[in-house]
Each structure stands twice: as structure tokens, then as C-alpha cells.
Design an enzyme around this catalytic site. Sequence first.
Site, PDB file in Angstrom:
ATOM      1  N   GLY A  67      -1.658  -4.855  -0.683  1.00  0.00           N
ATOM      2  CA  GLY A  67      -0.319  -4.730  -0.105  1.00  0.00           C
ATOM      3  C   GLY A  67       0.369  -6.079  -0.057  1.00  0.00           C
ATOM      4  N   CYS A  68       1.216  -6.270   0.922  1.00  0.00           N
ATOM      5  CA  CYS A  68       1.949  -7.526   1.091  1.00  0.00           C
ATOM      6  C   CYS A  68       0.973  -8.688   1.230  1.00  0.00           C
ATOM      7  CB  CYS A  68       2.845  -7.434   2.320  1.00  0.00           C
ATOM      8  SG  CYS A  68       3.583  -8.995   2.816  1.00  0.00           S
ATOM      9  N   PHE A  69       1.118  -9.726   0.379  1.00  0.00           N
ATOM     10  CA  PHE A  69       0.132 -10.804   0.420  1.00  0.00           C
ATOM     11  C   PHE A  69       0.120 -11.573   1.733  1.00  0.00           C
ATOM     12  CE2 PHE A  69       3.097 -12.991  -2.909  1.00  0.00           C
ATOM     13  CZ  PHE A  69       4.093 -13.209  -1.966  1.00  0.00           C
TER      14      PHE A  69
END
Length: 210
Positions: A95-97
Site C-alpha cells: 500500500g502507501c509506502f
Amino acid sequence: DRLIEVVSARSKCHLGHYFGPGEGYCINASALNFIPICLDSELKSEFGLKALQTASRPVSWRCQDSSEGSTPSILLLKSLLATHGRFESVTLGAGCFWHVEASLRRLPGIVSTEAGYAGGNKVSPTYKEVCDGKTGHAEVVKIVYDTDVCPNDMLFDCFLAIHDPTKVRAHGKHSHIGQYRSCIFVTSAEVEHAARSRLEKCKDQLGKEL
């Protein structure tokens, strides 16, 4: 280290998270407008901007090679780790880093983390290119860790616990381009074996394909 959720005042939709005054916001790309650097005078007046760079690179929170890594205490730590540490590296997407990095960097034995993109067809893509689905990259975090303190099994168990690994192309509005897909990039046979072993165990526990 508590995260504060950011929601739309109008629709109450989730927009991202606020990490605190020293770390700032992580806002979903689907909630942002990308404004080109070359705007005509009317648009500049509308947005109240002189210029805005569209090419951007993520800046990681912990990296021993950063500009903050030159203090005497950090240099001593580097020397001790280089002498006595047994390091491995792995690149993980979930997902979002920023979410991945904020979660995994709390583990003991994490030496450094670096957010970026992997699995695409272009070297050094911009954030806009990745979000547009033009390059096929996933948001990832490269993790360097001491396996004596953070064993492979513990790292991969935590990685699998912070997201839903059964999602084929991952989460949110960008799921169709795979920007937030679940993925693992390894650099050694030992780490690959550990990753496959924990994936199999996770699949058995969930009763689903990963």
C-alpha cells in the site's frame, strides 16, 4: 507515534494521515490535484502560485546515508553496525509506502528504510507518472535490517499483518494500476526462502490465495 486520520470536512471521506509537526502529512494521491509547473497567468492567479514542481521523489524517514547521518554518534553507530551486524535487505510493498515505512521502522533491528518505486518499466519515475499508471510501478520500502535482532520470520509476519495480502491489485482508487499492490523483492536466496515460508503459513491461516 499515534497517527491522526485526515478526513474531508464536506464528505467525511478518508484522505490520509497526519504524523505530527516534525513529520507532516501523508495524503492519498486521489485527493490531490497535480498542477503543472508552467501555468498561464490566469491559472497562476487562481491557484496563487508562482511555480510548482510536478517531479517529486519520496524522502525517507530513516536512512543512514541521509544528511542527518554525519553526527559523531551516528558515525559511531554506523561503525559498530558495520563491524558486528549481520545485515540483509528486502524491498516490500503493502500500500502507501509512508504507512509501510512508519509501521515497520518501529521494529527492533531495522537499520534503515527508504521509500520509492519498484516493479515498473521506467527508471526514476515521477510520482505523477506512477499515479497515472504509465509505468506499472508499486510503492515500496527498501528495508535494511540486522537479522540477529530482527529475524526474517518476524519481519515478514509483521509485513503480512499490516495489510491484506489477498488483494490481487491492492487498495483504493488506484487498485487497477497496482500502485498499492502487495509485493516482495528479495536480494538473497535465504530471504526468498523465508518469505515463501511465511507466505505459505499466512495462506494456510487465512484459507485464501495470496
